[in-house]
Design an enzyme around this catalytic site. Structure first.
Site, mmCIF file in Angstrom:
data_model
loop_
_atom_site.group_PDB
_atom_site.id
_atom_site.type_symbol
_atom_site.label_atom_id
_atom_site.label_comp_id
_atom_site.label_asym_id
_atom_site.label_seq_id
_atom_site.Cartn_x
_atom_site.Cartn_y
_atom_site.Cartn_z
ATOM 1 N N ARG A 49 8.763 -14.168 93.963
ATOM 2 C CA ARG A 49 7.722 -13.581 94.825
ATOM 3 C C ARG A 49 8.077 -13.802 96.300
ATOM 4 N NH1 ARG A 49 3.098 -15.997 96.025
ATOM 5 N NH2 ARG A 49 2.854 -16.981 93.988
ATOM 6 N N TYR B 193 1.164 10.542 106.141
ATOM 7 C CA TYR B 193 1.183 10.654 104.679
ATOM 8 C C TYR B 193 -0.225 10.422 104.107
ATOM 9 C CZ TYR B 193 2.325 9.420 99.872
ATOM 10 O OH TYR B 193 2.365 9.348 98.507
ATOM 11 N N ASP C 238 7.203 5.539 110.348
ATOM 12 C CA ASP C 238 7.555 5.879 108.961
ATOM 13 C C ASP C 238 8.727 6.862 109.032
ATOM 14 O OD1 ASP C 238 7.775 7.056 106.412
ATOM 15 O OD2 ASP C 238 5.630 6.896 106.006
ATOM 16 N N LYS D 12 11.880 7.599 97.777
ATOM 17 C CA LYS D 12 12.318 8.947 98.130
ATOM 18 C C LYS D 12 13.832 8.962 98.362
ATOM 19 C CE LYS D 12 7.891 9.522 97.928
ATOM 20 N NZ LYS D 12 7.058 9.519 99.106
HETATM 21 C C1 LIG Z 1 5.898 8.884 99.466
HETATM 22 C C2 LIG Z 1 5.639 8.507 100.858
HETATM 23 C C3 LIG Z 1 4.967 7.319 101.172
HETATM 24 C C4 LIG Z 1 4.439 6.386 100.107
HETATM 25 O O1 LIG Z 1 5.462 5.819 99.354
HETATM 26 P P1 LIG Z 1 5.330 5.331 97.803
HETATM 27 O O2 LIG Z 1 6.659 4.787 97.513
HETATM 28 O O3 LIG Z 1 4.956 6.544 97.012
HETATM 29 O O4 LIG Z 1 4.224 4.317 97.792
HETATM 30 C C5 LIG Z 1 4.800 7.005 102.504
HETATM 31 N N1 LIG Z 1 5.241 7.816 103.480
HETATM 32 C C6 LIG Z 1 5.866 8.973 103.225
HETATM 33 C C7 LIG Z 1 6.338 9.817 104.354
HETATM 34 C C8 LIG Z 1 6.083 9.361 101.910
HETATM 35 O O5 LIG Z 1 6.699 10.526 101.662
#
Ligand SMILES: *Cc1c(COP(=O)(O)O)cnc(C)c1O
Length: 409
Positions: A75, A128, A200, A225
């Site tokens: 953890r 998002y 992000d 992603k």
């Molecule tokens: C998918 C996504 C998230 C969230 O990520 P998860 O791995 O699904 O929790 C945050 N920001 C963007 C731009 C995303 O495409």
């Protein structure tokens, strides 16, 4: 704090052969793996162990108290996860990196550990879907003031920041309408207020855009992603200023949203081809966007690489490629959209993005499933908009399939 990730100390040996001096494709393959791995393994072993055992009580105590490098409990830190963190850290050019169970875990842990009641946050309307729920529900419930600004309006972003704020949260390009924020300008405005900036960078990836080079304090990703790139593992990562990442690490240690060793392994395997994939997806994204842009059955196309995009010049300045994500609306009703999407071959009708497989879906069941139809309309997300994530298939094949499918609109 005891055992802060040993594989993750900021290395500043800046000779021309150091890993930090290499090109992104070399970093993606080698960062975190330059030293011999356990058992002489040529690929990163999956260390599937919750605790780490010691024969010597003094050695255990030294590691637990942070006097010696080592592992205590997964953890806190884990060797497989540590390699993933190091790869991400060097790709983004940051001081520290920590991984999470998902992108939303990275985002929520970051916001919840850096903000307190009475603080003010400035962000954009187009973040998002899950992130905007944090801004609209979770943070206000904790007496944190949130100001969400029109994403495309640089003056409005400057003005909101100038009112004073603790943190500025940005995302560019945005999901799903591919809006672009001028990073240099927004980050300069934030710095003038002494605010922490978080970006992000999921859509761009460190191959196309490195926000820390524009002065951002923190950059984060949904590793689910492009970083992983194969739609087989969830993960998130936060990279940036050591003092801030350490604060978030202390929060994660208690809240427990850690990346598993097995997911870290899958993400590492995917990242070896990050540079290859993203460069191909940049080319395909541009080719598909150009094709759709001239098609009579397509009402609008959103892609920062098109000269017709309102922030194309900003995108050109801050990105080295425009990415494999685009969105477009068909010239018809929702039934026409369903016929078109339902008839496409060699594409997953699915949420998520950034995979080797091409994916398509309307925001009402993907990025903005959390929002009401009214909230989507307010963001300029029409119900006939489609998000399209280019995979690594042949671009001509993808275009031929779209061309065939559009006949049904
Ligand atoms: C998918 C996504 C998230 C969230 O990520 P998860 O791995 O699904 O929790 C945050 N920001 C963007 C731009 C995303 O495409």
């Amino acid at each position: 704090m005891a055992d802060y990730s040993p594989a993750n100390s900021s290395a500043n040996g800046e000779d021309s052969m150091s890993i930090t001096s290499q090109k992104p494709s070399t970093i993606a393959v080698w960062a975190g793996e330059e030293k011999p791995l356990a058992f002489g393994a040529a690929q990163v072993p999956i260390v599937q162990s919750a605790p780490f055992a010691y024969e010597d009580m003094d050695e255990w105590a030294a590691v637990a108290l942070g006097q010696t490098e080592g592992y205590i409990y997964s953890r806190n830190t884990n060797p497989t996860v540590g390699v993933f963190e190091e790869k991400c850290r060097i790709l983004e050019g940051g001081e520290k990196a920590i991984a999470f169970a998902s992108g939303m875990a990275a985002i929520s842990n970051t916001l919840l550990s850096l903000l307190s009641p009475g603080d003010r946050v400035v962000s954009i309307k187009d973040s998002y879907g899950g992130t905007s729920r944090l801004f609209m529900d979770t943070l206000p419930r904790m007496q944190i003031e949130v100001d969400l600004v029109d994403t495309s309006d640089g003056d409005a972003i400057d003005a909101a920041i100038a009112k004073g704020c603790k943190l500025v949260y940005l995302e560019t390009p945005t999901n799903p309408t591919l809006k672009i924020i001028d990073l240099d300008r927004a980050i300069r405005a934030a710095k003038a207020q002494g605010a922490v900036t978080v970006v992000d960078n999921t859509f761009a990836t460190p191959i196309n855009q490195r926000p820390l080079e524009f002065g951002a304090d923190l950059v984060l990703h949904s590793a689910t992603k492009y970083l992983g790139g194969h739609d087989d593992a969830m993960g998130g990562v936060l990279i940036g200023r050591e003092d801030l990442v350490r604060k978030v690490y202390e929060h994660r240690e208690i809240c427990g949203a850690v990346l598993s060793a097995f997911s870290a392994y899958l993400l590492l395997r995917g990242m070896k081809t990050l540079d290859l994939r993203v460069k191909k997806q940049n080319e395909t994204g541009l080719a598909v966007a150009r094709f759709l842009n001239q098609h009579p059955k397509v009402a609008s196309v959103f892609y920062p690489g098109l000269e017709t995009h309102d922030k194309h010049d900003v995108a050109k300045r801050q990105m080295s490629g425009f990415g494999g994500m685009l969105s477009f609306s068909v010239d018809g009703d929702f039934d026409a959209l369903k016929r078109f999407v339902g008839g496409l071959k060699y594409v997953h009708r699915a949420a998520s993005l950034g995979s080797v497989n091409t994916l398509i879906g309307p925001p009402s069941v993907t990025s903005h499933v959390e929002c009401t139809a009214e909230q989507r309309a307010a963001l300029g997300i029409s119900e006939t908009l489609l998000r399209y994530s280019c995979g690594v298939e042949d671009a001509d094949d993808l275009i031929a399939q779209l061309d065939e499918g559009l006949k049904s609109v």
